[in-house]
Design an enzyme around this catalytic site. Sequence first.
Site, short mmCIF file in Angstrom:
data_model
loop_
_atom_site.label_atom_id
_atom_site.label_comp_id
_atom_site.label_asym_id
_atom_site.label_seq_id
_atom_site.Cartn_x
_atom_site.Cartn_y
_atom_site.Cartn_z
N THR A 279 1.31 4.73 1.51
CA THR A 279 2.29 4.90 2.68
C THR A 279 3.17 4.51 3.37
OG1 THR A 279 -0.13 6.64 3.28
CG2 THR A 279 2.17 5.85 4.96
N CYS A 280 2.33 2.67 3.60
CA CYS A 280 3.08 1.48 3.67
C CYS A 280 4.64 1.78 2.70
CB CYS A 280 2.52 0.46 3.84
SG CYS A 280 1.17 0.91 4.83
N SER A 281 4.83 1.56 1.63
CA SER A 281 5.86 1.15 0.55
C SER A 281 6.32 2.56 0.71
CB SER A 281 4.91 0.58 -0.51
OG SER A 281 4.83 -0.61 -0.16
N THR B 279 0.80 -1.21 0.26
CA THR B 279 -0.37 -0.08 -0.52
C THR B 279 0.78 1.13 -0.05
OG1 THR B 279 -0.34 0.01 2.71
CG2 THR B 279 -1.57 -0.95 0.86
N VAL C 36 7.44 1.91 5.61
CA VAL C 36 9.26 0.51 5.79
C VAL C 36 10.32 0.46 5.74
CG1 VAL C 36 9.64 -1.03 4.90
CG2 VAL C 36 7.57 -1.50 5.39
#
Length: 247
Positions: free
Chosen positions: A49-51, A47, A55
């Site tokens: 923001t996560c990517s 997704t 992270v």
Amino acid sequence: MPQDHTGQRIPSVTFKTRRNHEWVDVTTDEVFAGKTVVVFSLPGAFTPTCSSSHVPRYNQMVPFFKAHGVDEVCCVSVNDTFVMNEWQTALKAPDVRFLPDGNGEFTEGMGMLVDKANLGFGKRSWRYSMLVRDGIIEKMFIEPEVEGDPYEVSDADTMLNYLAPNAPKPADVTVFTRPGCPFCVKAKEMLKQAGMDFEELLLNRDYTEQTLRAVAGAKSVPQVFVNGRLIGGSDDLAAWLEARTDA
């Protein structure tokens, strides 16, 4: 509704992981017992923001966490191990341990399982981070309950500020290079010797000369940027490293 479990013991679950084409059960005791662990949890692999942010910044800052007593940094998501393994590979994030919470058992035990059926996600994790010492939650940073996907307090910088308020942050370094350039090799070696991690952009693979002229006002390489500032070529970098006051 997300719940703050500060001061409580983490849920006892088994993560179903896949290593070298074999199933490997990993218990929470194996991950947390006798260790200091930073955990950050997010809505889903791959997704936006996560990517792009969550992270990568944690992976970049793992050495800084370890310098302040953290044994491991873990990413938890309500995804299966195949997805988590592919995501870790795609993000080139080897320093973070990816824990697949495919059934949501850990996330539910944390009081962080939320309904994202409106997005077709089903049950997923709310975004949060926490510091866990020997299985006991010392501190949690939980994103506010607002619409969308808030990302304000569960980031790596906030966690490091809690652990070590005066600790230096890693510099963001990018080097524009081209294949076969000896000055580029020299610049990269100087950065490595200075202990500065960097991203390398290669001519005609990651950028063109037009881009180099646009962002650096230059046609030659290398061009080194640190924290948004143009340092310049290899000689400029050598002078900048020599003049640094934080070395």
